[in-house]
Motif scaffolding. Structure first.
Motif, PDB file in Angstrom:
ATOM      1  N   SER A 191     -10.715  19.808  31.782  1.00  0.00           N
ATOM      2  CA  SER A 191      -9.363  19.756  32.354  1.00  0.00           C
ATOM      3  C   SER A 191      -9.196  18.513  33.217  1.00  0.00           C
ATOM      4  CB  SER A 191      -9.098  21.018  33.184  1.00  0.00           C
ATOM      5  OG  SER A 191      -9.166  22.171  32.368  1.00  0.00           O
ATOM      6  N   PHE A 192     -10.244  18.163  33.955  1.00  0.00           N
ATOM      7  CA  PHE A 192     -10.189  16.953  34.769  1.00  0.00           C
ATOM      8  C   PHE A 192     -10.210  15.706  33.890  1.00  0.00           C
ATOM      9  CE2 PHE A 192     -11.406  19.917  38.067  1.00  0.00           C
ATOM     10  CZ  PHE A 192     -10.755  19.426  39.189  1.00  0.00           C
ATOM     11  N   ALA A 193     -11.021  15.729  32.835  1.00  0.00           N
ATOM     12  CA  ALA A 193     -11.102  14.571  31.944  1.00  0.00           C
ATOM     13  C   ALA A 193      -9.761  14.277  31.291  1.00  0.00           C
ATOM     14  CB  ALA A 193     -12.166  14.806  30.873  1.00  0.00           C
ATOM     15  N   MET A 194      -9.008  15.318  30.963  1.00  0.00           N
ATOM     16  CA  MET A 194      -7.724  15.122  30.303  1.00  0.00           C
ATOM     17  C   MET A 194      -6.692  14.483  31.223  1.00  0.00           C
ATOM     18  SD  MET A 194      -8.133  15.809  27.188  1.00  0.00           S
ATOM     19  CE  MET A 194      -6.406  15.600  26.724  1.00  0.00           C
ATOM     20  N   LYS A 195      -6.983  14.468  32.523  1.00  0.00           N
ATOM     21  CA  LYS A 195      -6.076  13.774  33.445  1.00  0.00           C
ATOM     22  C   LYS A 195      -6.088  12.269  33.171  1.00  0.00           C
ATOM     23  CE  LYS A 195      -6.235  17.191  37.161  1.00  0.00           C
ATOM     24  NZ  LYS A 195      -6.541  17.461  38.585  1.00  0.00           N
ATOM     25  N   GLY A 196      -7.197  11.768  32.603  1.00  0.00           N
ATOM     26  CA  GLY A 196      -7.243  10.365  32.211  1.00  0.00           C
ATOM     27  C   GLY A 196      -6.252  10.066  31.105  1.00  0.00           C
ATOM     28  N   TRP A 197      -6.050  11.046  30.232  1.00  0.00           N
ATOM     29  CA  TRP A 197      -5.015  10.924  29.185  1.00  0.00           C
ATOM     30  C   TRP A 197      -3.624  11.005  29.815  1.00  0.00           C
ATOM     31  CZ3 TRP A 197      -5.382  11.039  23.600  1.00  0.00           C
ATOM     32  CH2 TRP A 197      -4.146  11.236  22.958  1.00  0.00           C
ATOM     33  N   ASP A 198      -3.436  12.036  30.648  1.00  0.00           N
ATOM     34  CA  ASP A 198      -2.108  12.277  31.222  1.00  0.00           C
ATOM     35  C   ASP A 198      -1.636  11.140  32.127  1.00  0.00           C
ATOM     36  OD1 ASP A 198      -2.021  14.686  29.875  1.00  0.00           O
ATOM     37  OD2 ASP A 198      -2.803  15.841  31.578  1.00  0.00           O
ATOM     38  N   ALA A 199      -2.582  10.399  32.679  1.00  0.00           N
ATOM     39  CA  ALA A 199      -2.212   9.275  33.542  1.00  0.00           C
ATOM     40  C   ALA A 199      -1.482   8.199  32.769  1.00  0.00           C
ATOM     41  CB  ALA A 199      -3.451   8.680  34.209  1.00  0.00           C
ATOM     42  N   ASN A 200      -1.623   8.213  31.439  1.00  0.00           N
ATOM     43  CA  ASN A 200      -0.969   7.187  30.609  1.00  0.00           C
ATOM     44  C   ASN A 200       0.222   7.747  29.825  1.00  0.00           C
ATOM     45  OD1 ASN A 200      -2.848   4.631  30.607  1.00  0.00           O
ATOM     46  ND2 ASN A 200      -4.218   6.399  30.516  1.00  0.00           N
ATOM     47  N   ARG A 201       0.588   8.994  30.109  1.00  0.00           N
ATOM     48  CA  ARG A 201       1.685   9.588  29.362  1.00  0.00           C
ATOM     49  C   ARG A 201       3.029   8.966  29.762  1.00  0.00           C
ATOM     50  NH1 ARG A 201       1.339  16.054  29.414  1.00  0.00           N
ATOM     51  NH2 ARG A 201       3.042  15.761  27.954  1.00  0.00           N
ATOM     52  N   VAL A 202       3.927   8.986  28.818  1.00  0.00           N
ATOM     53  CA  VAL A 202       5.292   8.523  29.039  1.00  0.00           C
ATOM     54  C   VAL A 202       6.092   9.709  29.538  1.00  0.00           C
ATOM     55  CG1 VAL A 202       7.386   7.612  28.009  1.00  0.00           C
ATOM     56  CG2 VAL A 202       5.162   6.744  27.287  1.00  0.00           C
ATOM     57  N   LEU A 203       6.633   9.601  30.744  1.00  0.00           N
ATOM     58  CA  LEU A 203       7.427  10.681  31.307  1.00  0.00           C
ATOM     59  C   LEU A 203       8.864  10.581  30.805  1.00  0.00           C
ATOM     60  CD1 LEU A 203       6.142  10.603  35.007  1.00  0.00           C
ATOM     61  CD2 LEU A 203       5.358  12.055  33.110  1.00  0.00           C
ATOM     62  N   SER A 204       9.362  11.722  30.317  1.00  0.00           N
ATOM     63  CA  SER A 204      10.753  11.728  29.829  1.00  0.00           C
ATOM     64  C   SER A 204      11.709  11.626  31.009  1.00  0.00           C
ATOM     65  CB  SER A 204      11.012  13.018  29.037  1.00  0.00           C
ATOM     66  OG  SER A 204      10.766  14.159  29.840  1.00  0.00           O
ATOM     67  N   VAL A 205      12.780  10.923  30.807  1.00  0.00           N
ATOM     68  CA  VAL A 205      13.769  10.737  31.861  1.00  0.00           C
ATOM     69  C   VAL A 205      15.002  11.591  31.540  1.00  0.00           C
ATOM     70  CG1 VAL A 205      15.235   9.099  33.068  1.00  0.00           C
ATOM     71  CG2 VAL A 205      12.977   8.401  32.269  1.00  0.00           C
ATOM     72  N   ASN A 206      15.363  12.467  32.468  1.00  0.00           N
ATOM     73  CA  ASN A 206      16.529  13.326  32.253  1.00  0.00           C
ATOM     74  C   ASN A 206      17.809  12.600  32.640  1.00  0.00           C
ATOM     75  OD1 ASN A 206      14.940  15.499  31.403  1.00  0.00           O
ATOM     76  ND2 ASN A 206      14.513  16.117  33.530  1.00  0.00           N
TER      77      ASN A 206
END
Length: 206
Positions: A191-206
């Protein structure tokens, strides 16, 4: 007068499986012919061993194929395009953490642990496993690139660096598992390792 029973037949498939456990537990160089003979069948001799497998090296190659078609399948999802890239990546890591700590076989990963360092005469064995590890790293890279192409990860994400990070983490699970880490501990670390992936995610803009 009682008749003697027929001698037990040599089960080649089972012998390869038992050899896999030995190489997995002790490594390539430390798994001697004597150790193999003691575990592979009912009184197997050196001549019958060589007749069945050709050499220790040839047997190890069969063992690697056996491992990849069984326990090593935890990483096959990295090439499954029906899963989202993140799903495939996380699934591979969680399956790996579970497999490497479950009962019934040695802990860790055979591909990562059986030949890390070796004598010069066995460098080609190390190279053979390096090729297998490279394919897994390419699987992580496949997921990262798919995510970038789909707009799930930022376009400027360093794909190779992220793939290497994920692969290095997975290889590290082997050492942790061999040192006694539990499946629950490794699963939490995923779960912590996947934060490395999430740090590069594109956040959707509402």
């Amino acid at each position: 007068m009682a008749k003697m029973g027929r001698p037990r037949l040599f089960d080649r498939e089972e012998a390869v499986r038992q050899a896999m456990y030995l190489f997995w537990q002790y490594g390539y160089e430390s798994t001697s012919l004597a150790l193999l003979k003691a575990h592979l069948g009912n009184g197997i001799t050196a001549p019958s061993f060589y007749a069945a497998f050709g050499s220790k090296e040839a047997l190890f190659e069969e063992v690697v194929d056996c491992y990849l078609s069984t326990y090593g399948q935890v990483n096959d999802c990295l090439w499954d395009d029906t899963l989202t890239p993140r799903e495939a990546t996380e699934l591979a890591l969680r399956r790996s953490a579970k497999m490497q700590t479950e009962q019934g076989h040695p802990s860790g990963c055979l591909i990562a642990l059986s030949v890390n360092t070796c004598s010069p005469g066995h460098e080609h064995i190390r190279k053979m496993l390096e090729v297998r590890r490279t394919r897994t790293r390419e699987g992580f890279l496949n997921c990262v690139r798919r995510a970038i192409d789909a707009g799930e990860l930022a376009a400027d994400t360093d794909a190779r660096a992220l793939a290497m990070y994920l692969h290095s983490f997975e290889i590290g699970l082997s050492t942790q598992a061999r040192d006694g880490a539990t499946g629950e501990e490794l699963n939490t670390s995923v779960s912590f390792a996947m934060k490395g992936w999430d740090a590069n995610r594109v956040l959707s803009v509402n």
